[in-house]
Motif scaffolding. Structure first.
Motif, PDB file in Angstrom:
ATOM      1  N   VAL A   1       0.865  -1.192   0.000  1.00 43.81           N
ATOM      2  CA  VAL A   1       0.000   0.000   0.000  1.00 43.81           C
ATOM      3  C   VAL A   1       0.896   1.236   0.000  1.00 43.81           C
ATOM      4  N   VAL A   2       0.767   2.059  -1.053  1.00 44.62           N
ATOM      5  CA  VAL A   2       1.619   3.259  -1.159  1.00 44.62           C
ATOM      6  C   VAL A   2       0.805   4.558  -1.208  1.00 44.62           C
ATOM      7  N   LYS A   3      -0.544   4.411  -1.147  1.00 47.42           N
ATOM      8  CA  LYS A   3      -1.409   5.599  -1.095  1.00 47.42           C
ATOM      9  C   LYS A   3      -2.491   5.346  -0.056  1.00 47.42           C
ATOM     10  N   ASN A   4      -3.092   6.424   0.451  1.00 45.22           N
ATOM     11  CA  ASN A   4      -4.219   6.242   1.374  1.00 45.22           C
ATOM     12  C   ASN A   4      -5.314   5.431   0.697  1.00 45.22           C
ATOM     13  N   ILE A   5      -5.943   4.547   1.453  1.00 49.14           N
ATOM     14  CA  ILE A   5      -7.104   3.808   0.939  1.00 49.14           C
ATOM     15  C   ILE A   5      -8.329   4.365   1.653  1.00 49.14           C
ATOM     16  N   THR A   6      -9.234   4.945   0.887  1.00 49.31           N
ATOM     17  CA  THR A   6     -10.352   5.688   1.488  1.00 49.31           C
ATOM     18  C   THR A   6     -11.711   5.035   1.233  1.00 49.31           C
ATOM     19  N   GLU A   7     -11.716   3.968   0.423  1.00 50.88           N
ATOM     20  CA  GLU A   7     -12.992   3.277   0.131  1.00 50.88           C
ATOM     21  C   GLU A   7     -12.874   1.824   0.551  1.00 50.88           C
ATOM     22  N   PRO A   8     -13.871   1.297   1.296  1.00 48.66           N
ATOM     23  CA  PRO A   8     -13.834  -0.126   1.646  1.00 48.66           C
ATOM     24  C   PRO A   8     -13.719  -0.994   0.379  1.00 48.66           C
ATOM     25  N   GLY A   9     -13.048  -2.127   0.476  1.00 45.87           N
ATOM     26  CA  GLY A   9     -12.912  -3.019  -0.676  1.00 45.87           C
ATOM     27  C   GLY A   9     -11.735  -3.941  -0.501  1.00 45.87           C
ATOM     28  N   VAL A  10     -11.459  -4.727  -1.559  1.00 46.07           N
ATOM     29  CA  VAL A  10     -10.336  -5.655  -1.551  1.00 46.07           C
ATOM     30  C   VAL A  10      -9.245  -5.054  -2.433  1.00 46.07           C
ATOM     31  N   TYR A  11      -8.036  -4.981  -1.907  1.00 47.58           N
ATOM     32  CA  TYR A  11      -6.915  -4.347  -2.624  1.00 47.58           C
ATOM     33  C   TYR A  11      -5.780  -5.354  -2.736  1.00 47.58           C
ATOM     34  N   VAL A  12      -5.226  -5.525  -3.950  1.00 49.90           N
ATOM     35  CA  VAL A  12      -4.138  -6.490  -4.150  1.00 49.90           C
ATOM     36  C   VAL A  12      -3.043  -5.868  -5.005  1.00 49.90           C
ATOM     37  N   GLY A  13      -1.868  -6.500  -4.957  1.00 55.50           N
ATOM     38  CA  GLY A  13      -0.788  -6.178  -5.882  1.00 55.50           C
ATOM     39  C   GLY A  13       0.184  -5.129  -5.374  1.00 55.50           C
TER      40      GLY A  13
END
Ligand SMILES: CC(C)(COP(=O)(O)OP(=O)(O)OC[C@H]1O[C@@H](n2cnc3c(N)ncnc32)[C@H](O)[C@@H]1OP(=O)(O)O)[C@@H](O)C(=O)NCCC(=O)NCCS
Length: 223
Positions: free
Chosen positions: A203-215
């Motif tokens: 993770v290199v940026k803020n995550i502001t929305e719920p969800g699944v994040y990969v890669g």
């Protein structure tokens, strides 16, 4: 472990003298929790409550009933919820707190915990974890094997930080989020509530929305 330098934030019974521990859930997470509890050497007896009739015991500790039986042991036992799913763990822990059951946190003796770290009630800190100074960890979290949480993090309630995940300094993780095995969150970033960060993601940026994040870098998974 230097117990003077960190605080366990308790909902009730800060100075409890109960010498029995009941662990809710005897599956994988329950076994790891029981191992920590044995190593903490604080309780005279430890048992499980697990709704699966097929489980008689784990690690030599008996399954003495089902979750609904917990109230029977209210006066003699402390409790720990060893259920991996963040939502289910929250539901049961909050119910137990409302019913006046004494909840505990489990901290493996090999965990390295820095100055003025706060750890909420019902949280498990597993073997080989490093938590650096001034970090706040909420209630009912799973701080899993060998993960590393650096200084000034704010980890909200019912979060799971999976094995080997690395959180840099001043990271925030929102309530109920799950940070996957071996993932990385770079410094000064926030991951909002109700996210899943996939195994090995960066993770290199803020995550502001719920969800699944990969890669690498982490991006929202579209299904
Ligand atoms: C991210 C995750 C939650 C997605 O699970 P899912 O919704 O069941 O996803 P799927 O397995 O159906 O995979 C869907 C796609 O995403 C890809 N994918 C899944 N997880 C990925 C990851 N961590 N990194 C990169 N790609 C991933 C799959 O390869 C697949 O791609 P394709 O459609 O091109 O074949 C899961 O794969 C994951 O990483 N879980 C973390 C596990 C963990 O930390 N365990 C520790 C327990 S203590």
């Amino acid at each position: 472990m230097n117990v003077k330098n960190f605080n366990i934030i308790s909902e009730r019974n800060v100075a409890s003298v109960k010498d029995k521990l009941i662990i809710i859930g005897a599956s994988g997470h329950g076994k790891v929790a029981a191992d920590i509890a044995i190593k903490m050497n604080k309780w005279k007896s430890i048992a499980f409550l697990d709704d699966d009739n097929a489980i008689d015991e784990a690690l030599g500790l008996k399954n003495i009933g089902k979750t609904v039986d917990a109230m029977k042991y209210k006066d003699e036992s402390e409790f720990f919820i060893a259920i991996g799913n963040n939502t289910t763990r929250e539901k049961i822990q909050e119910k137990f707190i409302n019913e006046g059951l004494s909840m505990v946190s489990l901290i493996h003796p090999s965990a390295v915990i820095g100055f003025a770290v706060e750890i909420g009630i019902g949280t498990a800190v597993m073997a080989g974890v490093v938590i650096n100074s001034l970090t706040k960890i909420g209630k009912g979290c799973v701080i899993n094997t060998s993960c590393s949480i650096d200084h000034d993090n704010v980890i909200e309630d019912y979060v799971h930080i999976s094995p080997g995940a690395k959180l840099a300094g001043t990271v925030g993780i929102g309530k109920g989020s799950w940070i996957g095995i071996g993932s990385i969150v770079s410094n000064n970033l926030n991951v909002c509530s109700d996210c899943k960060i996939g195994a090995g993601a960066v993770v290199v940026k803020n995550i502001t929305e719920p969800g699944v994040y990969v890669g690498v870098p982490a991006r929202k998974m579209m299904k």
